[in-house]
Design an enzyme around this catalytic site. Sequence first.
Site, PDB file in Angstrom:
ATOM      1  N   ASP A   1      24.099 -38.936   0.033  1.00 41.78           N
ATOM      2  CA  ASP A   1      24.214 -38.009  -1.095  1.00 41.78           C
ATOM      3  C   ASP A   1      25.167 -36.847  -0.857  1.00 41.78           C
ATOM      4  O   ASP A   1      25.629 -36.222  -1.808  1.00 41.78           O
ATOM      5  CB  ASP A   1      22.836 -37.423  -1.431  1.00 41.78           C
ATOM      6  CG  ASP A   1      21.831 -38.482  -1.853  1.00 41.78           C
ATOM      7  OD1 ASP A   1      22.254 -39.625  -2.104  1.00 41.78           O
ATOM      8  OD2 ASP A   1      20.633 -38.157  -1.922  1.00 41.78           O
TER       9      ASP A   1
ATOM     10  N   GLU B   1       0.817  -1.202   0.000  1.00 47.60           N
ATOM     11  CA  GLU B   1       0.000   0.000   0.000  1.00 47.60           C
ATOM     12  C   GLU B   1       0.858   1.262   0.000  1.00 47.60           C
ATOM     13  O   GLU B   1       0.525   2.255  -0.666  1.00 47.60           O
ATOM     14  CB  GLU B   1      -0.926   0.002   1.226  1.00 47.60           C
ATOM     15  CG  GLU B   1      -1.870  -1.184   1.287  1.00 47.60           C
ATOM     16  CD  GLU B   1      -1.321  -2.356   2.089  1.00 47.60           C
ATOM     17  OE1 GLU B   1      -2.110  -3.005   2.795  1.00 47.60           O
ATOM     18  OE2 GLU B   1      -0.101  -2.619   2.002  1.00 47.60           O
TER      19      GLU B   1
ATOM     20  N   GLU C   1      12.883 -32.824   1.038  1.00 43.83           N
ATOM     21  CA  GLU C   1      13.466 -33.502  -0.119  1.00 43.83           C
ATOM     22  C   GLU C   1      14.018 -34.881   0.194  1.00 43.83           C
ATOM     23  O   GLU C   1      14.706 -35.475  -0.623  1.00 43.83           O
ATOM     24  CB  GLU C   1      14.559 -32.625  -0.733  1.00 43.83           C
ATOM     25  CG  GLU C   1      14.019 -31.351  -1.380  1.00 43.83           C
ATOM     26  CD  GLU C   1      14.995 -30.715  -2.351  1.00 43.83           C
ATOM     27  OE1 GLU C   1      15.975 -31.376  -2.753  1.00 43.83           O
ATOM     28  OE2 GLU C   1      14.776 -29.550  -2.714  1.00 43.83           O
TER      29      GLU C   1
END
Length: 354
Positions: A211, A56, A298
Site C-alpha cells: 500500500d 486542578e 491497521e
Amino acid sequence: MIKEKVHEKYMQRCIELAKLGLGNTAPNPMVGSVIVHNNKVIGEGYHKKYGESHAEVNAINSVKDKSLLKKSTIYVNLEPCSHYGKTPPCANLIANVGIPNVVIGGVDTAAHVSGGGIKILKEAGSNVLTGVLEKESRELNRRFFTFQEKKRPYIILKWAQTKDGFIDIKRTNKSPTQPTWITNEYSKVLVHKWRSEEQAILVGTNTVLNDNPSLTTRNWEGKNPTRIILDREMRLADGFNVFNSEAETLLITDIKHLAKKKAFGNNIGIKFVNFNNEFYSQLFQVLIEKSIQSVIIEGGATVLNSFIRNELWDEARIFIGEKEFKKGLKAPTMKIKKIGYDVLGNSNLTFNRK
C-alpha cells in the site's frame, strides 16, 4: 459537604472536560476538575497538553474569588498527583489553598501515585470521598490504566473488509503499490481522527510493500502518531512513505540483523528484538521505554491475526463496505461482542474485549 446524590453531576462534568484533552495529554491521563461553592460552579479546568498545567491547577486558577476556596468542594475524575514531574504535585496545591472537600472519581494506580495524593489530602485535614463514577472514570482513561496495570499499551485493532469478508484483492507482481479502497472518504476522515487520538500506529511489512501508506493524520487536524513498522526480515528501505519526515517512525526488526547498516532519516529509529516466543514482551518493553500508552494496529492480516490469536488487544473497530471481491485476502475473524454505529454508508463495528 454537598449531598452525595449531587456528586455524580459534577463528576460527569469533570469527565466531559477531561475528554477535551484526548490525544494531547499522553503519557499523562485525561483529567478534568470542577470547583463548587454553595451548589454553584465557581471554577473548572482540564489537562490540555502533556507538560502543561494539570486540571486542578487550571480549575483553581479560574476561580475569581480565591477566598471561596476554603469553603468549597473540588471534583476531579482521577486522584490528584503527589509527585514532582513536569509540574508540582496537585495534591499539595489543593491542601495549600485550603479546599476542605475533595471528591475523586478513581484512584491513580500508577506506582508513583497509588494513594499518595489521597494520603496528602487527608493528612492536611481534607474530607476525601472516592469512587464517584469510578467505572466511567476508569473507562475514560482506559489507555492509561492498561499501560500502568498490564504493562503494555492499550491496543486498538482496525481494518476495513468487504461484505464477503476480504480486506484486500488477490495481489500479483503487476498489482499497483497502493491501498485497495473498500470504504469511502468519510470513513477515511474518521480513521485519521482516530489516529490523532492515539500515540502510535502499527503495521507489518506487507502493508508497507503493498500500500505504501503514510500513516498520518493528513485529513484531520491533529498530531501524527509514531509509526511502528514490524519488519522481521528488514526488507524495507528508505523511499517508502513511512520513512518520510512527516512523523517519527520506529522500525522493529529481528536481532539477527543487528550488524546491518541502513540509511534512514533522523526521525527513524531501529529496534532489534527476537521474533520468537518472547516477541510481544520485547515489543511492549520497547514501547514502554518510549512511554507509548496506546497503539492502533491497521494491518495487515498477519499482524492483526497474531494479536487476536494471542489475545493482545483491547478494542476492535471494523468497517464493512458494500463492495465484494469474491476472492483475495481474508479478513481477520473474531467474535463480535458489542456492535457500535454506522458511518455514512459503511457499517462500522466497534467492541471491547472483556
